[in-house]
Structures are given as C-alpha cells and as structure tokens.
Motif scaffolding. Structure first.
Motif, PDB file in Angstrom:
ATOM      1  N   HIS A 164      -6.884  -0.949   6.490  1.00 15.90           N
ATOM      2  CA  HIS A 164      -6.894  -0.989   5.029  1.00 15.90           C
ATOM      3  C   HIS A 164      -6.260  -2.294   4.530  1.00 15.90           C
ATOM      4  CE1 HIS A 164      -7.100   1.437   1.185  1.00 15.90           C
ATOM      5  NE2 HIS A 164      -6.493   0.322   0.811  1.00 15.90           N
ATOM      6  N   ARG A 171     -19.247  -3.254   1.164  1.00 14.78           N
ATOM      7  CA  ARG A 171     -19.966  -1.981   0.968  1.00 14.78           C
ATOM      8  C   ARG A 171     -21.341  -2.038   1.613  1.00 14.78           C
ATOM      9  NH1 ARG A 171     -18.493  -1.569  -5.392  1.00 14.78           N
ATOM     10  NH2 ARG A 171     -16.638  -0.273  -5.226  1.00 14.78           N
ATOM     11  N   ARG A 174       2.308   2.499  -3.283  1.00 19.44           N
ATOM     12  CA  ARG A 174       1.439   3.130  -4.283  1.00 19.44           C
ATOM     13  C   ARG A 174       1.293   4.608  -3.936  1.00 19.44           C
ATOM     14  NH1 ARG A 174      -3.080  -0.676  -2.435  1.00 19.44           N
ATOM     15  NH2 ARG A 174      -2.424  -2.733  -3.127  1.00 19.44           N
ATOM     16  N   LYS A 189     -11.051  -1.513 -13.304  1.00 21.32           N
ATOM     17  CA  LYS A 189     -10.414  -1.187 -14.568  1.00 21.32           C
ATOM     18  C   LYS A 189     -10.157   0.316 -14.620  1.00 21.32           C
ATOM     19  CE  LYS A 189     -11.649  -1.514 -19.376  1.00 21.32           C
ATOM     20  NZ  LYS A 189     -12.731  -1.708 -20.310  1.00 21.32           N
ATOM     21  N   LEU A 199     -21.941  -3.007 -18.321  1.00 28.75           N
ATOM     22  CA  LEU A 199     -21.751  -1.704 -17.678  1.00 28.75           C
ATOM     23  C   LEU A 199     -21.570  -0.629 -18.756  1.00 28.75           C
ATOM     24  CD1 LEU A 199     -21.310  -0.189 -14.955  1.00 28.75           C
ATOM     25  CD2 LEU A 199     -18.865  -0.631 -15.237  1.00 28.75           C
ATOM     26  N   ARG A 246      -3.724   5.866  -1.750  1.00 29.11           N
ATOM     27  CA  ARG A 246      -5.026   6.035  -1.091  1.00 29.11           C
ATOM     28  C   ARG A 246      -5.543   7.455  -1.283  1.00 29.11           C
ATOM     29  NH1 ARG A 246      -3.798   3.662   4.705  1.00 29.11           N
ATOM     30  NH2 ARG A 246      -1.627   3.909   4.076  1.00 29.11           N
ATOM     31  N   MET A 257      -5.138  -3.259 -10.478  1.00 29.59           N
ATOM     32  CA  MET A 257      -5.964  -4.159  -9.659  1.00 29.59           C
ATOM     33  C   MET A 257      -6.740  -5.090 -10.583  1.00 29.59           C
ATOM     34  SD  MET A 257      -5.705  -2.934  -6.494  1.00 29.59           S
ATOM     35  CE  MET A 257      -5.174  -1.437  -5.654  1.00 29.59           C
ATOM     36  N   VAL A 263      -9.646   3.848 -16.376  1.00 22.66           N
ATOM     37  CA  VAL A 263      -9.977   4.564 -17.609  1.00 22.66           C
ATOM     38  C   VAL A 263      -9.395   5.973 -17.469  1.00 22.66           C
ATOM     39  CG1 VAL A 263     -11.869   5.632 -18.912  1.00 22.66           C
ATOM     40  CG2 VAL A 263     -12.036   3.230 -18.228  1.00 22.66           C
ATOM     41  N   CYS A 300     -14.487   5.248  -4.384  1.00 25.00           N
ATOM     42  CA  CYS A 300     -13.752   4.575  -5.450  1.00 25.00           C
ATOM     43  C   CYS A 300     -12.708   5.518  -6.037  1.00 25.00           C
ATOM     44  CB  CYS A 300     -14.708   4.103  -6.532  1.00 25.00           C
ATOM     45  SG  CYS A 300     -15.883   2.886  -5.927  1.00 25.00           S
ATOM     46  N   ASP A 308     -21.414   5.577 -14.303  1.00 25.93           N
ATOM     47  CA  ASP A 308     -21.364   4.199 -14.778  1.00 25.93           C
ATOM     48  C   ASP A 308     -22.572   3.436 -14.243  1.00 25.93           C
ATOM     49  OD1 ASP A 308     -18.975   5.090 -15.777  1.00 25.93           O
ATOM     50  OD2 ASP A 308     -17.817   4.374 -14.054  1.00 25.93           O
ATOM     51  N   ILE A 317      -6.509   3.591  -6.779  1.00 28.39           N
ATOM     52  CA  ILE A 317      -5.488   3.382  -5.746  1.00 28.39           C
ATOM     53  C   ILE A 317      -4.189   2.822  -6.334  1.00 28.39           C
ATOM     54  CG2 ILE A 317      -4.941   1.851  -3.788  1.00 28.39           C
ATOM     55  CD1 ILE A 317      -7.611   2.383  -2.636  1.00 28.39           C
ATOM     56  N   PHE A 367      -2.085   8.899   8.073  1.00 24.20           N
ATOM     57  CA  PHE A 367      -2.755   7.678   8.516  1.00 24.20           C
ATOM     58  C   PHE A 367      -2.155   7.181   9.822  1.00 24.20           C
ATOM     59  CE2 PHE A 367      -3.151   7.525   3.827  1.00 24.20           C
ATOM     60  CZ  PHE A 367      -4.527   7.591   3.755  1.00 24.20           C
ATOM     61  N   GLU A 392      -7.872  -5.425   2.266  1.00 22.25           N
ATOM     62  CA  GLU A 392      -7.317  -5.910   0.995  1.00 22.25           C
ATOM     63  C   GLU A 392      -7.073  -7.416   1.052  1.00 22.25           C
ATOM     64  OE1 GLU A 392      -4.110  -3.835  -0.843  1.00 22.25           O
ATOM     65  OE2 GLU A 392      -5.200  -1.927  -0.936  1.00 22.25           O
ATOM     66  N   MET A 408       0.836  -1.208   0.000  1.00 25.04           N
ATOM     67  CA  MET A 408       0.000   0.000   0.000  1.00 25.04           C
ATOM     68  C   MET A 408       0.865   1.250   0.000  1.00 25.04           C
ATOM     69  SD  MET A 408      -2.707  -1.265   2.861  1.00 25.04           S
ATOM     70  CE  MET A 408      -2.575   0.311   3.693  1.00 25.04           C
ATOM     71  N   PHE A 438     -19.524  -7.065 -16.326  1.00 21.43           N
ATOM     72  CA  PHE A 438     -18.975  -7.048 -14.966  1.00 21.43           C
ATOM     73  C   PHE A 438     -19.930  -7.800 -14.046  1.00 21.43           C
ATOM     74  CE2 PHE A 438     -16.834  -3.550 -17.004  1.00 21.43           C
ATOM     75  CZ  PHE A 438     -15.561  -3.571 -16.453  1.00 21.43           C
ATOM     76  N   ASP A 460     -17.153  -0.329 -11.563  1.00 17.37           N
ATOM     77  CA  ASP A 460     -15.861  -1.020 -11.609  1.00 17.37           C
ATOM     78  C   ASP A 460     -14.776  -0.237 -12.335  1.00 17.37           C
ATOM     79  OD1 ASP A 460     -18.271  -3.070 -11.865  1.00 17.37           O
ATOM     80  OD2 ASP A 460     -16.706  -4.002 -10.654  1.00 17.37           O
ATOM     81  N   ILE A 461     -15.093   0.993 -12.729  1.00 19.12           N
ATOM     82  CA  ILE A 461     -14.135   1.809 -13.455  1.00 19.12           C
ATOM     83  C   ILE A 461     -13.475   2.789 -12.475  1.00 19.12           C
ATOM     84  CG2 ILE A 461     -13.807   3.368 -15.423  1.00 19.12           C
ATOM     85  CD1 ILE A 461     -14.920   0.561 -16.167  1.00 19.12           C
ATOM     86  N   ARG A 462     -12.157   2.950 -12.603  1.00 20.80           N
ATOM     87  CA  ARG A 462     -11.422   3.919 -11.785  1.00 20.80           C
ATOM     88  C   ARG A 462     -10.815   4.952 -12.728  1.00 20.80           C
ATOM     89  NH1 ARG A 462     -14.258   1.736  -9.260  1.00 20.80           N
ATOM     90  NH2 ARG A 462     -14.021   0.263  -7.556  1.00 20.80           N
ATOM     91  N   TYR A 463     -11.169   6.202 -12.501  1.00 19.69           N
ATOM     92  CA  TYR A 463     -10.813   7.254 -13.462  1.00 19.69           C
ATOM     93  C   TYR A 463      -9.527   7.983 -13.103  1.00 19.69           C
ATOM     94  CZ  TYR A 463     -15.303   6.528 -15.617  1.00 19.69           C
ATOM     95  OH  TYR A 463     -16.363   5.952 -16.272  1.00 19.69           O
TER      96      TYR A 463
END
Lengths: 211, 107, 102
Positions: free
Chosen positions: B31, B50, A58, A100, C62, A129, A96, A102, A121, C87, A124, B23, B35, A55, C44, A172-175
């Motif tokens: 965290h 969630r 990153r 996914k 999606l 974080r 990850m 984008v 979301c 999304d 990461i 943190f 994971e 972690m 998905f 599921d998309i991470r921008y």
C-alpha cells in the motif's frame, strides 16, 4: 541484504523476516520489488517507513471526530454538507489532493450506504484503509442490486418508509456517511459522542452505537 | 458481459465475510509503495494502476486477494514504465531466498 | 458556480452504452439507463485518458446521477423510493426529455 539491514534497526515490535518472507509468494515478491526500488533510488527505506506511519495514522477515529462535531454544531454540519473537503480540513485533518470528500446525511427518511463496484474507492484520509468486506466481490456485486438484504446481513433492518440510497463511488468523490445521532445523547461530550461513531456507521452498513 | 472488475449487480449469493483483516507487513508495504509511486515519487498514475488491475486475467483476479492484485498491478506498471524488468524481480527473489536459507542454516 | 456544464441539476440524462473502449469508470449496470442529475461536481481529469499515461486533459465535468432502483434491476425487491446514486462523466451522458424516451 538492504532489506534486512533496513528493518533491523527500525521495527522492534515483530520480526520482519519471519512475518513477511514466509507468508506467501506475494510476500516474497513484495520484498524483491521493494528492495529493487530502494536500490534504484526510486524511494528510500525511510521514505517508505514514513509512508506506512502516515497510513497507520489514518483511522475511523478521524471520521468520528468530524461526525461528532456535526452532531453538536449545526453550522458545522451545514458547512460539512456543503463542502466536506474544507470542513474536514477545518478540524486540522489532512485530505487527499487526488480526490474530494463529500458527506451525505442519514435522516428519518433516507439511509445512505457506500460502495465502489469497480474497485474499492473509500475516504482513506478520514477512515483509514477499508475493511476486507468492503473490497470483497460479494459486497461490490450485491449491495447495489440488493441493498436491503445486504444491510440485514450486517444486522441493519430498515423499514420500507426509509428510502435506501446506495452511492457507487466510481470517480473522484469519496463519500462519508453522517449517521443519525442516537437518542438520549443530549448530555454527552463531543469526545463521548465520537465514541459512538463506528467505522461501519460511516460507510452506512450500521447505525451509530446507541447508549 | 462486463469486465471482471465491473462487479455491480453480478449474480452472487455469497454471504459477506465480515471478519476483520489484520494487514501483513507486505500488505502495508504494498500500500505504501503505491502511495509513493502515484504521489511524491511519481512513476504512474492511479488510472494506469487501475487499468493494470483490470488487465489481470479473470480467474486470477477472482482468486487473488486485494493486495495480491495491487502488487501484481504495481509490478505491471513499473515494467511498462521501464523501471523494473520481471526477470530482475525473479532474480532478486532467488537472491533473497538464498541469503535467507544461509542465515537460517546458522541459526 | 461551475460554468459551461452541459447538464444542470434536475436534468434527465441517459447513460451511453459502450461509449468508449478500454478503461472507463462507467459500470455496465447503468449503461443505457435514465436518471436525474442531482449534483454537479465540476471538472476532473478524464480517467479514460489518464489510464494510458496522459494527464487527463481536457477535463471532463463530473456529475452525480440518481437512478430509481426499480429502473436498474428487474424484480428489484425493495420499495420504489430506493435509489442509487453514481458519479459519471459528461461525455457518457446524453439528454433525454422523458424517462422512457426511446
């Protein structure tokens, strides 16, 4: 007891006993849960430590590397916009498997800003974080309905002829935002360019740093 | 009325607190535990997690910090899966607290 | 190319209202609103199934749907070209032919 033994020989930078156990009830509960999970063999102390190290590896520096490459290499930028997941991996960075990436590009006409209204979301894998404000109820509620005043709070005032495009990453998309390359940076090296790419510029609440 | 976590567009005039957060170690561990538990040491999935966060009572949800919600939801999921009992966690807290007091007495 | 999708880029879609109960990833503020499909991300796992311990199969398609901010918020304060992209899973979307179809 396992807990104390476990820490005594791995972490010399700070005293784990005073920093964690006296923090709050939640800190104490975390120790209890973690100790039980280690005792039950769900994971080992080493595995947890390794995960913390992953972690900590990153950070926004990874995303900045991606952006700087896109700035200097038009073909790479095209690949990044078409398939960010593969383009990020191309630079030797890990992604990850559960989501996914984008990439979205800021231009003279469009400014992108990212939020997750339902939780937090965030890409990461390449930004680390998220900052506290990104997870705050105020940011999550406000930036979708009133993006321009929120951006002004961050010191970013956009003219009306630049369309603001808010992305709510609900699934599921991470921008990743590719900020615009600042003017006058033609002679900078890729590493110097990466130094201009801040975390906030890759979320879209700021521009890249100018010279 | 939307569910507590569904915040988009809620009336909110609060200025955004942009201060950076260091943190705490328990937050790092929380965290990392998540994971592991949704990944290599799979015991539940991200959507179950969630849902556990979304199940936190409104007042508590709003009062809790981010990782306080996470830790609460991790415990909920582990209890649901039969990995832990809440009483076990309570007992472990007492045990750890007692051992700390003993040690501090000698310091 | 992603096959067997109900919608294509450029299609107008309306987000269903309270389509499912329980955990979902469709914020209330887009429910009942009409937008345009701008990306098809593919299959998905369905989070509404996964939240209750299943593997999320069958998969859902999606999409990224684009809304005009002025359609989402009464008295939106910014210019009319401002948009919000979000999304959304296929089962939450229904086809409409015009933006203001009743």
């Amino acid at each position: 007891m396992h807990d104390h033994d476990d820490h005594s020989h791995h972490d010399h930078s700070h005293d784990p006993i005073t920093s964690e156990a006296e923090d709050s009830l939640f800190a104490a509960r975390e120790v209890a849960i973690r100790t039980l999970l280690i005792e039950k063999g769900i994971f080992s102390a080493d595995e947890l430590r390794h995960r913390v190290e992953l972690m900590e590896g990153r950070s926004p520096a990874l995303g900045a590397k991606v952006v700087a490459r896109a700035w200097i290499d038009g073909a790479y930028k095209a690949r990044l916009l078409a398939d960010a997941e593969t383009a990020v991996q191309e630079l030797g960075l890990e992604t990850m498997h559960t989501s996914k990436i984008v990439a979205v590009e800021n231009t003279d006409d469009t400014h992108n800003v990212i939020v997750c209204t339902l939780c937090s979301c965030y890409p990461i894998a390449i930004l680390g974080r998220p900052p506290a404000w990104y997870k705050s109820l105020a940011y999550r509620s406000r930036v979708v309905a009133n993006p321009r005043p929120v951006l002004e709070e961050f010191g970013l005032s956009l003219p009306n002829d630049v369309a603001v495009r808010v992305h709510d990453s609900t699934a599921d998309i991470r921008y990743l935002v590719i900020p615009q390359r600042p003017e006058g940076t033609e002679n900078l090296s890729e590493v110097e360019l990466a130094g201009l790419v801040t975390r906030d510029s890759m979320i879209g609440v700021a521009l890249a740093q100018s010279l | 009325m939307p569910h507590v976590h569904d915040r988009g567009g809620w009336p909110d005039e609060t200025p955004i607190d942009r201060s950076e957060h260091e943190f705490a170690q328990w937050e790092d561990h929380t965290h990392a535990m998540l994971e592991l538990l949704i990944g290599p040491k799979y015991h539940f999935n991200l959507d179950e997690f969630r849902r556990a966060i979304e199940g936190i009572e409104r007042k508590k949800y709003e009062a809790m910090t981010y990782y306080e919600r996470w830790l609460t939801a991790i415990e909920t999921c582990l209890v649901q899966k039969g990995v832990l009992a809440r009483e076990e966690v309570d007992e472990k807290m007492v045990e750890l607290s007692a051992s700390r007091n003993v040690r501090n007495g000698f310091d | 190319m992603i096959e067997n999708t109900k919608f294509q880029i450029g299609d107008l879609v309306r987000v269903r209202v309270n389509h499912t109960s329980g955990h979902c990833r469709t914020p209330q503020f887009v429910q009942g609103k009409t937008g345009e499909v701008v990306a098809v991300f593919g299959q998905f796992p369905n989070p509404e199934q996964r939240a209750y311990g299943s593997n999320g199969l069958p998969h859902q398609i999606l999409y990224q749907v684009c809304f005009d901010q002025t359609d989402l918020w009464v008295n939106y304060s910014g210019p009319e070209q401002d948009t919000l992209r979000i999304d959304l899973f296929e089962h939450w979307l229904e086809s409409v032919s015009t933006k203001h179809e009743v």
